[in-house]
Write a protein that holds these residues in place. Structure first.
Motif, mmCIF file in Angstrom:
data_model
loop_
_atom_site.group_PDB
_atom_site.id
_atom_site.type_symbol
_atom_site.label_atom_id
_atom_site.label_comp_id
_atom_site.label_asym_id
_atom_site.label_seq_id
_atom_site.Cartn_x
_atom_site.Cartn_y
_atom_site.Cartn_z
ATOM 1 N N LEU A 32 0.828 -1.214 0.000
ATOM 2 C CA LEU A 32 0.000 0.000 0.000
ATOM 3 C C LEU A 32 0.860 1.262 0.000
ATOM 4 N N LEU A 33 2.125 1.108 0.396
ATOM 5 C CA LEU A 33 3.035 2.258 0.445
ATOM 6 C C LEU A 33 3.832 2.452 -0.846
ATOM 7 N N ASP A 34 3.624 1.586 -1.836
ATOM 8 C CA ASP A 34 4.366 1.737 -3.094
ATOM 9 C C ASP A 34 4.142 3.135 -3.675
ATOM 10 N N VAL A 68 4.995 -1.048 9.793
ATOM 11 C CA VAL A 68 5.512 -0.437 8.556
ATOM 12 C C VAL A 68 5.328 1.076 8.545
ATOM 13 N N GLY A 69 4.701 1.609 9.596
ATOM 14 C CA GLY A 69 4.568 3.058 9.708
ATOM 15 C C GLY A 69 3.332 3.646 9.057
ATOM 16 N N LEU A 70 2.401 2.785 8.632
ATOM 17 C CA LEU A 70 1.163 3.295 8.039
ATOM 18 C C LEU A 70 0.267 3.941 9.085
ATOM 19 N N SER A 71 0.467 3.546 10.327
ATOM 20 C CA SER A 71 -0.297 4.137 11.423
ATOM 21 C C SER A 71 0.578 4.177 12.668
ATOM 22 N N GLY A 72 0.321 5.165 13.518
ATOM 23 C CA GLY A 72 1.063 5.231 14.772
ATOM 24 C C GLY A 72 0.479 4.302 15.817
ATOM 25 N N ALA A 73 -0.757 3.864 15.580
ATOM 26 C CA ALA A 73 -1.420 2.999 16.554
ATOM 27 C C ALA A 73 -2.509 2.190 15.870
ATOM 28 N N ALA A 74 -2.800 1.040 16.443
ATOM 29 C CA ALA A 74 -3.897 0.194 15.966
ATOM 30 C C ALA A 74 -4.552 -0.429 17.187
ATOM 31 N N MET A 75 -5.762 -0.898 17.000
ATOM 32 C CA MET A 75 -6.537 -1.340 18.153
ATOM 33 C C MET A 75 -7.348 -2.585 17.813
ATOM 34 N N PHE A 76 -7.464 -3.483 18.791
ATOM 35 C CA PHE A 76 -8.380 -4.611 18.611
ATOM 36 C C PHE A 76 -9.030 -4.962 19.941
ATOM 37 N N GLY A 77 -10.216 -5.546 19.832
ATOM 38 C CA GLY A 77 -11.013 -5.833 21.015
ATOM 39 C C GLY A 77 -10.775 -7.229 21.559
ATOM 40 N N PRO A 78 -11.440 -7.562 22.662
ATOM 41 C CA PRO A 78 -11.233 -8.864 23.306
ATOM 42 C C PRO A 78 -11.695 -10.041 22.457
ATOM 43 N N ASN A 79 -12.563 -9.772 21.477
ATOM 44 C CA ASN A 79 -13.046 -10.858 20.618
ATOM 45 C C ASN A 79 -12.248 -10.974 19.325
ATOM 46 N N ARG A 80 -11.034 -10.420 19.342
ATOM 47 C CA ARG A 80 -10.096 -10.484 18.211
ATOM 48 C C ARG A 80 -10.468 -9.563 17.055
ATOM 49 N N GLU A 81 -11.540 -8.787 17.202
ATOM 50 C CA GLU A 81 -11.951 -7.921 16.104
ATOM 51 C C GLU A 81 -11.111 -6.648 16.089
ATOM 52 N N VAL A 82 -10.686 -6.231 14.882
ATOM 53 C CA VAL A 82 -9.947 -4.973 14.787
ATOM 54 C C VAL A 82 -10.940 -3.823 14.900
ATOM 55 N N LEU A 83 -10.476 -2.735 15.497
ATOM 56 C CA LEU A 83 -11.355 -1.603 15.768
ATOM 57 C C LEU A 83 -10.823 -0.343 15.093
ATOM 58 N N GLN A 84 -11.732 0.547 14.750
ATOM 59 C CA GLN A 84 -11.351 1.855 14.214
ATOM 60 C C GLN A 84 -11.080 2.777 15.401
ATOM 61 N N PRO A 85 -9.816 3.109 15.678
ATOM 62 C CA PRO A 85 -9.499 3.874 16.891
ATOM 63 C C PRO A 85 -10.289 5.174 17.031
ATOM 64 N N SER A 86 -10.431 5.913 15.938
ATOM 65 C CA SER A 86 -11.134 7.200 16.023
ATOM 66 C C SER A 86 -12.566 7.022 16.498
ATOM 67 N N ASP A 87 -13.220 5.972 16.013
ATOM 68 C CA ASP A 87 -14.608 5.716 16.414
ATOM 69 C C ASP A 87 -14.689 5.277 17.871
ATOM 70 N N VAL A 88 -13.786 4.397 18.253
ATOM 71 C CA VAL A 88 -13.835 3.831 19.606
ATOM 72 C C VAL A 88 -13.482 4.883 20.659
ATOM 73 N N LEU A 89 -12.541 5.763 20.336
ATOM 74 C CA LEU A 89 -12.080 6.766 21.300
ATOM 75 C C LEU A 89 -12.998 7.981 21.389
ATOM 76 N N HIS A 90 -13.788 8.205 20.365
ATOM 77 C CA HIS A 90 -14.592 9.432 20.271
ATOM 78 C C HIS A 90 -15.485 9.637 21.498
ATOM 79 N N ASN A 91 -15.332 10.800 22.111
ATOM 80 C CA ASN A 91 -16.165 11.208 23.254
ATOM 81 C C ASN A 91 -16.105 10.248 24.446
ATOM 82 N N LYS A 92 -14.992 9.565 24.595
ATOM 83 C CA LYS A 92 -14.839 8.682 25.757
ATOM 84 C C LYS A 92 -13.674 9.146 26.619
#
Length: 319
Positions: A32-34, A68-92
């Motif tokens: 994706l970085l090509d 690879v530096g595409l993101s400074g952070a990534a997130m996943f939940g207890p059920n192994r599902e990947v999460l969108q950090p901006s959505d999960v963090l919003h207003n919390k």
């Protein structure tokens, strides 16, 4: 515009990857970085789904994004599902505990729960939704090498998931960078949970040589927006003195700064801990697992012990 051009290139790379690299998802992520740099594009979530990707663990892909530096952070939940950090963090309101979690022990969970009780008592946090995070840094995962041990990473991910925790993988070793990342995605309060040993690391000036204002700039960035640091005490063995924020002695020239931060309430002592957990250290658990000393399972929650035994994580071998 440059932004449209970058998005166009990502689109082309994604199409190419879908046709020619779908059998090697990690190479697809790298591709994706090509013709781009990490300064031009950020991708903070990727998820592979469908029959062709049934053997892909999206937590590994989340890790790859950060690696690879595409993101400074990534997130996943207890059920192994990947999460969108901006959505999960919003207003919390966010409470985050950094650790190695090799494996998760009773003390890790006691640190978090003790801090959570105090965090909820903050007037600015009362009645607000709270997101609890266990953070793994790339520096910790790489452990001085250039590649992450996947099995070790998955072991940590599995035991954290078994404890119902959401995991943040970040490339923000310096706490002020972690704070900046979180505060850019939520306007609510942020709390960080530390053990006493981490205070000494926080006051090590070598980590701030890239900041024009050095350690003072670090604390200015870290503690803005009323961020609070919750500190869990340290007692290496039952007969030793209990170390708290009130007994900590940093470098002599930095002690006045430390004392000031304690007085202003930037550091909060956790006094609601469970004393019987103070003598538990992850490194001791690892040593006992490797040595076949079954007493290690008294130091971790039952669900963690079950996963370690059934999956053979952290060099566990059935005797």
């Amino acid at each position: 515009s440059a932004q449209q051009e970058a998005l166009g290139i990502v689109g082309v790379n994604l199409c190419y990857g879908a046709f020619f690299l779908s059998h090697v998802p990690e190479e697809l992520v790298e591709s994706l970085l090509d013709s781009l740099t990490t300064r031009r594009i950020e991708i903070d979530m990727i998820e592979f789904s469908g029959i062709e990707f049934r053997n892909v663990d999206n937590r590994i892909m989340a890790l790859k994004l950060v690696q690879v530096g595409l993101s400074g952070a990534a997130m996943f939940g207890p059920n192994r599902e990947v999460l969108q950090p901006s959505d999960v963090l919003h207003n919390k309101a966010v409470l985050v505990e950094r650790g190695s979690f090799r494996p998760v022990t009773y003390v890790n969970l006691d640190m978090f729960q003790s801090a959570l009780v105090k965090f909820k008592q903050e007037p600015a946090v009362a009645d607000k939704p709270i997101l609890g995070l266990m953070e793994l840094t790339m520096r910790n995962l790489l452990a001085g090498g250039t590649e992450v041990d996947r099995r070790d990473f998955l072991g940590r991910a599995e035991v954290l998931g078994a404890c119902g925790m959401t995991v943040l993988i970040s490339d923000y070793f310096e706490y002020h960078r972690l704070a900046a990342y979180l505060s850019s995605r939520t306007r609510e309060r942020i709390g960080i949970v530390l053990g006493v040993p981490s205070i000494f690391e926080l006051f090590d000036e070598k980590y701030y040589s890239d900041l024009a204002g050095g350690i003072l700039e670090n604390f200015g960035r870290l503690l803005k927006n009323d961020l609070k640091i919750y500190v869990y005490p340290l007692q290496r063995s039952p007969g030793d003195e209990l170390q708290t924020i009130y007994t900590v002695k940093v470098k002599e020239d930095l002690q006045p700064l430390y004392d000031y931060l304690v007085r202003r309430g930037s550091f909060a002592q956790l006094d609601n801990y469970n004393p019987k957990y103070l003598s538990i250290f992850s490194r001791d658990v690892l040593k006992r697992i490797a040595a076949g000393d079954e007493s290690w399972d008294e130091m971790v929650p039952p669900q963690v012990a079950d996963i370690i035994r059934s999956r053979g994580f952290f060099a566990y071998r059935k005797r």
